[in-house]
Write a protein that holds these residues in place. Structure first.
Motif, PDB file in Angstrom:
ATOM      1  N   VAL A   1       7.577  -1.746   8.757  1.00  0.00           N
ATOM      2  CA  VAL A   1       6.484  -0.841   8.390  1.00  0.00           C
ATOM      3  C   VAL A   1       6.145   0.178   9.471  1.00  0.00           C
ATOM      4  O   VAL A   1       5.395   1.125   9.218  1.00  0.00           O
ATOM      5  CB  VAL A   1       5.210  -1.647   8.043  1.00  0.00           C
ATOM      6  CG1 VAL A   1       5.422  -2.460   6.784  1.00  0.00           C
ATOM      7  CG2 VAL A   1       4.774  -2.547   9.199  1.00  0.00           C
ATOM      8  N   LEU A   2       6.685  -0.002  10.687  1.00  0.00           N
ATOM      9  CA  LEU A   2       6.414   0.937  11.765  1.00  0.00           C
ATOM     10  C   LEU A   2       7.642   1.793  12.045  1.00  0.00           C
ATOM     11  O   LEU A   2       8.780   1.337  11.907  1.00  0.00           O
ATOM     12  CB  LEU A   2       6.033   0.185  13.053  1.00  0.00           C
ATOM     13  CG  LEU A   2       4.840  -0.763  12.984  1.00  0.00           C
ATOM     14  CD1 LEU A   2       4.560  -1.358  14.361  1.00  0.00           C
ATOM     15  CD2 LEU A   2       3.601  -0.055  12.447  1.00  0.00           C
ATOM     16  N   THR A   3       7.407   3.030  12.462  1.00  0.00           N
ATOM     17  CA  THR A   3       8.512   3.875  12.892  1.00  0.00           C
ATOM     18  C   THR A   3       9.032   3.366  14.233  1.00  0.00           C
ATOM     19  O   THR A   3       8.404   2.520  14.888  1.00  0.00           O
ATOM     20  CB  THR A   3       8.053   5.333  13.068  1.00  0.00           C
ATOM     21  OG1 THR A   3       7.144   5.406  14.182  1.00  0.00           O
ATOM     22  CG2 THR A   3       7.360   5.860  11.814  1.00  0.00           C
ATOM     23  N   LYS A   4      10.177   3.864  14.647  1.00  0.00           N
ATOM     24  CA  LYS A   4      10.754   3.434  15.925  1.00  0.00           C
ATOM     25  C   LYS A   4       9.791   3.707  17.074  1.00  0.00           C
ATOM     26  O   LYS A   4       9.600   2.870  17.962  1.00  0.00           O
ATOM     27  CB  LYS A   4      12.084   4.161  16.150  1.00  0.00           C
ATOM     28  CG  LYS A   4      12.782   3.743  17.433  1.00  0.00           C
ATOM     29  CD  LYS A   4      14.120   4.468  17.582  1.00  0.00           C
ATOM     30  CE  LYS A   4      14.804   4.050  18.880  1.00  0.00           C
ATOM     31  NZ  LYS A   4      16.106   4.776  19.065  1.00  0.00           N
ATOM     32  N   LYS A   5       9.172   4.891  17.046  1.00  0.00           N
ATOM     33  CA  LYS A   5       8.233   5.258  18.104  1.00  0.00           C
ATOM     34  C   LYS A   5       7.006   4.354  18.084  1.00  0.00           C
ATOM     35  O   LYS A   5       6.527   3.905  19.137  1.00  0.00           O
ATOM     36  CB  LYS A   5       7.824   6.723  17.928  1.00  0.00           C
ATOM     37  CG  LYS A   5       6.941   7.256  19.049  1.00  0.00           C
ATOM     38  CD  LYS A   5       6.522   8.696  18.772  1.00  0.00           C
ATOM     39  CE  LYS A   5       7.739   9.615  18.774  1.00  0.00           C
ATOM     40  NZ  LYS A   5       7.346  11.040  18.612  1.00  0.00           N
TER      41      LYS A   5
ATOM     42  N   ALA B   1       0.845  -1.191   0.000  1.00  0.00           N
ATOM     43  CA  ALA B   1       0.000   0.000   0.000  1.00  0.00           C
ATOM     44  C   ALA B   1       0.880   1.240   0.000  1.00  0.00           C
ATOM     45  O   ALA B   1       2.086   1.159   0.279  1.00  0.00           O
ATOM     46  CB  ALA B   1      -0.908  -0.009   1.226  1.00  0.00           C
ATOM     47  N   PRO B   2       0.320   2.409  -0.307  1.00  0.00           N
ATOM     48  CA  PRO B   2       1.113   3.641  -0.259  1.00  0.00           C
ATOM     49  C   PRO B   2       1.795   3.828   1.098  1.00  0.00           C
ATOM     50  O   PRO B   2       1.272   3.417   2.137  1.00  0.00           O
ATOM     51  CB  PRO B   2       0.066   4.730  -0.513  1.00  0.00           C
ATOM     52  CG  PRO B   2      -0.978   4.051  -1.350  1.00  0.00           C
ATOM     53  CD  PRO B   2      -1.045   2.645  -0.810  1.00  0.00           C
TER      54      PRO B   2
ATOM     55  N   ASN C   1       9.408   7.597   3.000  1.00  0.00           N
ATOM     56  CA  ASN C   1       8.591   8.802   2.906  1.00  0.00           C
ATOM     57  C   ASN C   1       8.004   8.971   1.522  1.00  0.00           C
ATOM     58  O   ASN C   1       7.507  10.043   1.165  1.00  0.00           O
ATOM     59  CB  ASN C   1       9.412  10.032   3.285  1.00  0.00           C
ATOM     60  CG  ASN C   1       9.638  10.097   4.778  1.00  0.00           C
ATOM     61  OD1 ASN C   1       8.695   9.984   5.551  1.00  0.00           O
ATOM     62  ND2 ASN C   1      10.888  10.250   5.187  1.00  0.00           N
ATOM     63  N   ASN C   2       8.080   7.907   0.745  1.00  0.00           N
ATOM     64  CA  ASN C   2       7.433   7.929  -0.572  1.00  0.00           C
ATOM     65  C   ASN C   2       7.314   6.484  -1.044  1.00  0.00           C
ATOM     66  O   ASN C   2       7.859   5.559  -0.440  1.00  0.00           O
ATOM     67  CB  ASN C   2       8.249   8.765  -1.581  1.00  0.00           C
ATOM     68  CG  ASN C   2       9.679   8.278  -1.700  1.00  0.00           C
ATOM     69  OD1 ASN C   2       9.927   7.148  -2.110  1.00  0.00           O
ATOM     70  ND2 ASN C   2      10.622   9.138  -1.328  1.00  0.00           N
TER      71      ASN C   2
ATOM     72  N   ARG D   1       5.207  10.056   8.772  1.00  0.00           N
ATOM     73  CA  ARG D   1       6.248   9.024   8.772  1.00  0.00           C
ATOM     74  C   ARG D   1       7.569   9.676   9.172  1.00  0.00           C
ATOM     75  O   ARG D   1       7.795  10.851   8.908  1.00  0.00           O
ATOM     76  CB  ARG D   1       6.406   8.392   7.390  1.00  0.00           C
ATOM     77  CG  ARG D   1       5.232   7.512   6.983  1.00  0.00           C
ATOM     78  CD  ARG D   1       5.154   6.235   7.808  1.00  0.00           C
ATOM     79  NE  ARG D   1       3.925   5.509   7.543  1.00  0.00           N
ATOM     80  CZ  ARG D   1       3.591   4.367   8.143  1.00  0.00           C
ATOM     81  NH1 ARG D   1       4.379   3.842   9.054  1.00  0.00           N
ATOM     82  NH2 ARG D   1       2.461   3.764   7.859  1.00  0.00           N
ATOM     83  N   SER D   2       8.453   8.913   9.818  1.00  0.00           N
ATOM     84  CA  SER D   2       9.768   9.443  10.176  1.00  0.00           C
ATOM     85  C   SER D   2      10.824   8.874   9.239  1.00  0.00           C
ATOM     86  O   SER D   2      10.536   8.042   8.384  1.00  0.00           O
ATOM     87  CB  SER D   2      10.093   9.104  11.632  1.00  0.00           C
ATOM     88  OG  SER D   2      10.241   7.708  11.792  1.00  0.00           O
ATOM     89  N   SER D   3      12.065   9.261   9.420  1.00  0.00           N
ATOM     90  CA  SER D   3      13.111   8.943   8.442  1.00  0.00           C
ATOM     91  C   SER D   3      13.454   7.462   8.376  1.00  0.00           C
ATOM     92  O   SER D   3      14.066   7.020   7.407  1.00  0.00           O
ATOM     93  CB  SER D   3      14.381   9.747   8.779  1.00  0.00           C
ATOM     94  OG  SER D   3      14.808   9.428  10.098  1.00  0.00           O
TER      95      SER D   3
END
Length: 644
Positions: A257-261, A239-240, A293-294, A287-289
């Motif tokens: 698929v999840l950020t660290k937080k 998905a996007p 981010n695309n 989204r974080s780094s």
């Protein structure tokens, strides 16, 4: 001398018999009400005691699926590989699959049988499957032959699938446009921060081949739901990058698929009895780094021994979770995904609390939840269940949200664990589930919300309607105005009456839990349920199955009066309507004392009237039938005789 004594003995017996024979008998009896409902003799596959037989079998299908969601064209594109195991005693020259997205075309049977004014099961007509790169392999031979008819796909093999464990593999690519309105079961909802995609019936699946009818190939029309075999699912959803994807089963790659937080919160939620945000309302779409981010992200899920899977994807999701406590230290994860329009303590902020409490109640009281996650998704769907995942209305709040969440999670027991045929017997999932919902609601938060089955006499208007229909009607045949009664409330009320009035909680609970355990992950028929309940409770209940479940008859017991003699009173009662029931009477005396009388259902075998003698020197003030009003008696006006 001995012969003479024998002669006088015979004469005495005959005279006695002739004297009794002069007592007038009822011209007609009610034995037909007590005869067997249907042919319920056991076989090698299903026993007369309501259990799987020594030679019971069922087939299975394992799925590997990869799909991509295009949020610009609203299309699903993917591929599927199905490994099918034929455990039946016969070889199979072909197999049937369901292509349920073909319901969403202007020429589908479902579309053409929808009334002009529409109904709940409306659907878009711009969808339908495109299938390519098809192959089917069995016994070392590969075939590319298939035939699609409406929502069914017949797959032909060059060599048949062997009996007793033979395997076949079916592969294909597929695509379709996701409908906006998916018959209140799936679809799309546009909210301020994006589109919510609720994906169900989203891949080709194998129809059930069983010992009752062979291939179950009823077309997918609308009201009739599903009948699916069990298997293992391994599926990936691409998905996007800014979407959150939640699905049936366990997420396999949270680190991808999840950020660290989000990952830290995810792990915290697994240990928390309180709801923990994974994506806060202020963070929706961010989204974080350490995550893309695309472009696109792939979410990977697995679920074992299940009959289906569903998922949801959206950039608009708030996402929270909490721990589900199961037995022996086992846990699961309750999750909720919803847009900001559904946020709030009076609304979806409590969804995970509701989900957790619902699953824990059914696990403790009926059968332990077999999966590791339970997801509640806010969508433009009134309420629809899939294994481990629900779609519930994004507008629901308070008691409404509790009710729909609890109902849809209850479906994990009926028909996800106990795998009945919803397309034919809606009452075996909707009715049984509505029944257990009654008790979960009574238990939730010390009765915070009212239970929907609190008064079974509320059914009177339907039970006496000229347009009423039998519970046994197939859902696609039933008038949609009646479906709520035939599939949900009337069968649920029937079980409630069995437990609370006819059989009693102790015997009923043992039998009902035994039925669930016996048929968990199997395919019971109505007769299996009837047989099991009768054998486990020790009661012949044909009179109840026949009148309540397989007819439009009613209950009405009248107290017609009393007649005094020198030793007490004759209490006169009558069965006015067709269904016989045991009789509970409350007799009140003028001195303030009272007496309870319980008469068995067999008093109605010989006729429609009965007299019961009560020996007393006290004066009777009143006699009342069913004083606690636990039966759906259609005429409360004749329940009581009163001196006043």
């Amino acid at each position: 001398m001995r012969n003479l004594k024998s002669y006088f003995f015979i004469v005495t017996v005959l005279c006695s018999f002739m004297t009794w024979a002069q007592v007038p008998e009822a011209k007609e009896n009610n034995q037909q009400n007590f005869d067997e409902l249907m042919y319920r003799q056991g076989s090698a596959f299903r026993t007369a005691s309501g259990k799987p037989g020594a030679e019971y079998w069922q087939n299975s299908a394992d799925y590997q699926i990869e799909v991509t969601l295009d949020d610009k064209t609203h299309k699903i594109t993917g591929n599927i590989e199905i490994e099918y195991t034929n455990n039946s005693p016969e070889t199979l020259d072909f197999m049937w699959l369901y292509l349920e997205q073909n319901r969403f075309t202007d020429s589908s049977r479902g579309t053409l049988t929808t009334p002009m004014r529409g109904n709940r099961y409306n659907g878009d007509v711009e969808g339908g499957y495109t299938v390519s790169n098809f192959s089917a392999k069995s016994a070392g031979q590969t075939s590319n032959k298939y035939l699609i008819n409406d929502t069914r796909m017949q797959v032909f093999f060059d060599k048949p699938i062997k009996a007793n464990g033979g395997k076949a593999t079916v592969k294909m690519n597929f695509s379709y446009k996701i409908p906006v309105e998916g018959m209140d079961r799936m679809g799309r909802l546009d909210v301020e921060q994006g589109t919510i995609y609720a994906l169900a019936q989203w891949f080709p699946k194998v129809a059930v081949f069983d010992d009752v009818v062979g291939w179950n190939t009823e077309p997918y029309l609308g009201a009739g739901e599903f009948y699916v075999d069990y298997g293992n699912y391994d599926y990936k959803v691409t998905a996007p990058y800014n979407h959150t994807v939640v699905g049936s089963g366990e997420l396999q790659n949270p680190k991808d698929v999840l950020t660290k937080k989000q990952l830290e919160r995810w792990e915290k939620a697994k240990e928390s009895n309180e709801t923990v945000y994974i994506v806060k309302p202020s963070e929706v779409g961010e989204r974080s780094s350490n995550v893309k981010n695309n472009g696109m992200l792939t979410w990977h899920f697995k679920m074992e021994n299940t009959r289906d899977v569903a998922f949801a994807s959206s950039p608009a999701f708030i996402w929270d979770a909490a721990k589900i406590n199961l037995s022996e230290g086992k846990t699961g994860l309750a999750q909720s995904a919803y847009p900001k329009e559904s946020d709030g303590e009076e609304a979806w902020t409590r969804s995970t609390e509701y989900s957790k409490e619902s699953v824990e109640f059914y696990s403790k009281n009926y059968f332990e939840y077999p999966y590791t996650s339970a997801v509640n998704v806010a969508a433009d769907i009134g309420g629809m269940e899939y294994p481990g995942l629900n779609f519930c209305s994004w507008k629901s709040k308070g008691a409404s949200l509790w009710g729909v969440t609890d109902h849809e999670f209850g479906h994990n027991w009926f028909p996800m664990i106990v795998g009945s045929n919803e397309r034919r017997y809606a009452w075996m999932d909707e009715g049984f589930n509505t029944f257990i919902n009654h008790y979960s609601t009574l238990a939730f938060n010390n009765g915070e919300y009212p239970a929907s089955l609190g008064n079974v006499r509320m059914l009177k208007s339907y039970l006496t309607s000229e347009n009423r229909e039998g519970i046994d009607n197939y859902p696609d045949v039933t008038n949609l105005r009646n479906l709520g009664y035939t599939a949900y409330y009337k069968p649920a009320a029937g079980l409630l009456m069995l437990r609370e009035y006819i059989i009693g909680p102790e015997r009923f609970d043992y039998a009902f839990k035994s039925y669930i355990k016996t048929w968990a992950f199997k395919h019971p028929q109505p007769s299996d349920f009837f047989n099991h309940m009768e054998n486990a409770t020790g009661e012949n209940l044909s009179w109840f199955w026949k009148g309540w479940f397989y007819g439009t008859e009613n209950i009405d017991i009248a107290v017609n009066g009393i007649e005094k003699n020198e030793k007490g009173y004759l209490i006169k009662i009558e069965k006015v309507e067709e269904i016989p029931v045991p009789v509970r009477l409350l007799v009140k005396m003028n001195d303030g004392s009272s007496e309870k009388i319980n008469l068995p259902v067999e008093i109605w075998q010989r006729g429609d009237t009965w007299e019961h003698f009560i020996e007393t020197t006290k004066e009777i003030k009143s006699v009342e039938f069913d004083p606690e009003k636990k039966l759906a008696d259609v005429n409360g006006q004749n329940d009581m005789w009163s001196k006043e």
